[in-house]
Design an enzyme around this catalytic site. Structure first.
Site, PDB file in Angstrom:
ATOM      1  N   ASP A  97       0.737  -1.147  -0.019  1.00 34.96           N
ATOM      2  CA  ASP A  97      -0.021   0.138   0.232  1.00 34.96           C
ATOM      3  C   ASP A  97       0.875   1.093  -0.046  1.00 34.96           C
ATOM      4  O   ASP A  97       2.056   1.129   0.258  1.00 34.96           O
ATOM      5  CB  ASP A  97      -0.981  -0.094   1.272  1.00 34.96           C
ATOM      6  CG  ASP A  97      -0.513  -0.642   2.513  1.00 34.96           C
ATOM      7  OD1 ASP A  97       0.961  -0.500   2.604  1.00 34.96           O
ATOM      8  OD2 ASP A  97      -0.968  -0.872   3.322  1.00 34.96           O
TER       9      ASP A  97
ATOM     10  N   ASN B  83      -7.487  -3.389  14.453  1.00 36.64           N
ATOM     11  CA  ASN B  83      -8.908  -3.568  14.000  1.00 36.64           C
ATOM     12  C   ASN B  83      -8.868  -4.821  12.969  1.00 36.64           C
ATOM     13  O   ASN B  83      -9.960  -4.819  12.375  1.00 36.64           O
ATOM     14  CB  ASN B  83      -9.456  -2.217  13.330  1.00 36.64           C
ATOM     15  CG  ASN B  83      -8.819  -1.821  12.398  1.00 36.64           C
ATOM     16  OD1 ASN B  83      -7.818  -2.443  11.830  1.00 36.64           O
ATOM     17  ND2 ASN B  83      -9.267  -0.629  11.808  1.00 36.64           N
TER      18      ASN B  83
ATOM     19  N   HIS C  88      -7.170  -5.055  10.290  1.00 36.61           N
ATOM     20  CA  HIS C  88      -6.994  -4.813   8.941  1.00 36.61           C
ATOM     21  C   HIS C  88      -5.651  -5.570   8.366  1.00 36.61           C
ATOM     22  O   HIS C  88      -4.688  -5.642   9.136  1.00 36.61           O
ATOM     23  CB  HIS C  88      -6.828  -3.274   8.476  1.00 36.61           C
ATOM     24  CG  HIS C  88      -5.688  -2.525   8.988  1.00 36.61           C
ATOM     25  ND1 HIS C  88      -5.958  -1.220   9.647  1.00 36.61           N
ATOM     26  CD2 HIS C  88      -4.204  -2.577   8.977  1.00 36.61           C
ATOM     27  CE1 HIS C  88      -4.528  -0.839   9.986  1.00 36.61           C
ATOM     28  NE2 HIS C  88      -3.698  -1.733   9.593  1.00 36.61           N
TER      29      HIS C  88
ATOM     30  N   GLU D 285      -9.775  -2.179   5.620  1.00 42.27           N
ATOM     31  CA  GLU D 285     -10.327  -1.759   6.871  1.00 42.27           C
ATOM     32  C   GLU D 285     -11.671  -2.584   7.030  1.00 42.27           C
ATOM     33  O   GLU D 285     -12.038  -3.222   6.019  1.00 42.27           O
ATOM     34  CB  GLU D 285     -10.874  -0.382   6.954  1.00 42.27           C
ATOM     35  CG  GLU D 285      -9.737   0.534   6.749  1.00 42.27           C
ATOM     36  CD  GLU D 285      -8.898   0.790   7.946  1.00 42.27           C
ATOM     37  OE1 GLU D 285      -8.887   0.095   8.842  1.00 42.27           O
ATOM     38  OE2 GLU D 285      -7.950   1.614   7.979  1.00 42.27           O
TER      39      GLU D 285
HETATM   40  C1  F6R Z   1       1.559  -1.611   6.055  1.00 44.19           C
HETATM   41  C2  F6R Z   1       0.136  -2.253   6.143  1.00 44.19           C
HETATM   42  C3  F6R Z   1      -0.643  -2.406   7.495  1.00 44.19           C
HETATM   43  C4  F6R Z   1       0.207  -2.724   8.719  1.00 44.19           C
HETATM   44  C5  F6R Z   1      -0.678  -2.731  10.105  1.00 44.19           C
HETATM   45  C6  F6R Z   1       0.175  -2.585  11.082  1.00 44.19           C
HETATM   46  O1  F6R Z   1       2.026  -1.793   4.971  1.00 44.19           O
HETATM   47  O2  F6R Z   1      -0.505  -2.404   5.103  1.00 44.19           O
HETATM   48  O3  F6R Z   1      -1.626  -3.374   7.442  1.00 44.19           O
HETATM   49  O4  F6R Z   1       0.826  -3.903   8.638  1.00 44.19           O
HETATM   50  O5  F6R Z   1      -1.259  -1.250  10.077  1.00 44.19           O
HETATM   51  O6  F6R Z   1       1.132  -1.740  11.375  1.00 44.19           O
HETATM   52  P1  F6R Z   1       2.418  -1.811  12.520  1.00 44.19           P
HETATM   53  O7  F6R Z   1       3.399  -2.706  12.099  1.00 44.19           O
HETATM   54  O8  F6R Z   1       2.914  -0.393  12.468  1.00 44.19           O
HETATM   55  O9  F6R Z   1       1.477  -2.066  13.632  1.00 44.19           O
END
Ligand code: F6R
Length: 245
Positions: free
Chosen positions: A67, A136, A138, A143
């Site tokens: 992303d 959450n 994701h 989301e």
């Molecule tokens: C990042 C991504 C997100 C993260 C998730 C966890 O490219 O796609 O899904 O993997 O938000 O983020 P952290 O590792 O910062 O807790």
């Protein structure tokens, strides 16, 4: 899903790196899916250390990131392109032309999203996708409520996610409101998935992933339907799983 429980963030990063290095050595032309955020930083550091020490080569590897924020240029320190260059690509022998990340700095993000989906397909799909998880549930920026069939698309980031990511920005207002993300369908087409879970703030999500129902309200639950998922989780992330199981 295969679960590997490790002591802490450090051990999770080491195990994840060993896993990736083995794949890269076995398949020098691997299509590797990458994630950003706090979770994989240690993994990337271990890949760099190993590259310097053991010369594991990434010359033939192609990468696809999950992303990118819409509205940030590649040179913006908060863009995921900047993150990947800074945390990994600049320190290994990968051909930068083979590192793909959706471009969030375009006039037509919709067109960019469709082109990115095609790009992955044209390369024969992702062999191994690295994932983190949001509190959450994701995955990527998909989301709760995102269709399991979704392909690369534009998302409005939830307040939860923007707040969680505000730690990397000067203020909450500075966190972009939209992003381009691989869809859940895109992620599910990966031949293999490696999910990293670290820290107590992810313990509820990990518990729900293991014990909750498969539902679009909790995107990561789709992984139960994938034939080749490995989870590396540390003790802090497993606290609820171990207490409540
Ligand atoms: C990042 C991504 C997100 C993260 C998730 C966890 O490219 O796609 O899904 O993997 O938000 O983020 P952290 O590792 O910062 O807790």
């Amino acid at each position: 899903m295969k679960i590997i429980e490790v002591k802490d963030y450090q051990e999770m990063s080491q195990k994840a790196a060993a896993y990736v290095i083995e794949k890269v050595q076995k398949s020098p032309r691997l299509n590797l899916g990458l994630a950003t955020g706090g979770t994989p930083v240690g993994l990337y550091q271990h890949l760099i250390n190993d590259h310097q020490k053991n010369q594991t080569s990434y010359e033939g590897i192609t990468t696809f990131n999950l992303d990118e924020y819409i509205g940030l240029s590649a040179g913006d320190p908060n863009s995921y392109r900047y993150y990947m260059n800074d945390k990994l690509f600049n320190y290994i022998d990968i051909n930068q032309a083979n590192t793909f990340i959706p471009n969030g700095d375009v006039n037509d993000p919709q067109k960019e999203a469709s082109a990115y989906e095609k790009l992955i397909e044209n390369h024969g799909g992702i062999d191994l996708q690295i994932l983190g998880i949001g509190s959450n549930g994701h995955i990527g920026f998909n989301e709760p409520g995102t269709s399991f069939q979704s392909t690369t698309h534009i998302v409005d980031l939830t307040e939860t996610t923007r707040k969680a990511n505000a730690r990397f920005f000067d203020s909450l207002e500075a966190v972009p409101k939209r992003a381009i993300t691989m869809g859940i369908g895109t992620i599910m087409k990966s031949k293999e998935i490696l999910l990293l879970i670290s820290g107590e703030s992810k313990s509820e999500a990990f518990y729900k992933l293991l014990h909750g129902e498969v539902s679009e309200n909790f995107p990561a639950s789709v992984l139960k339907q994938h034939p080749a998922v490995t989870i590396i989780a540390d003790q802090a992330a497993s606290i609820k799983v171990n207490v409540l199981q």
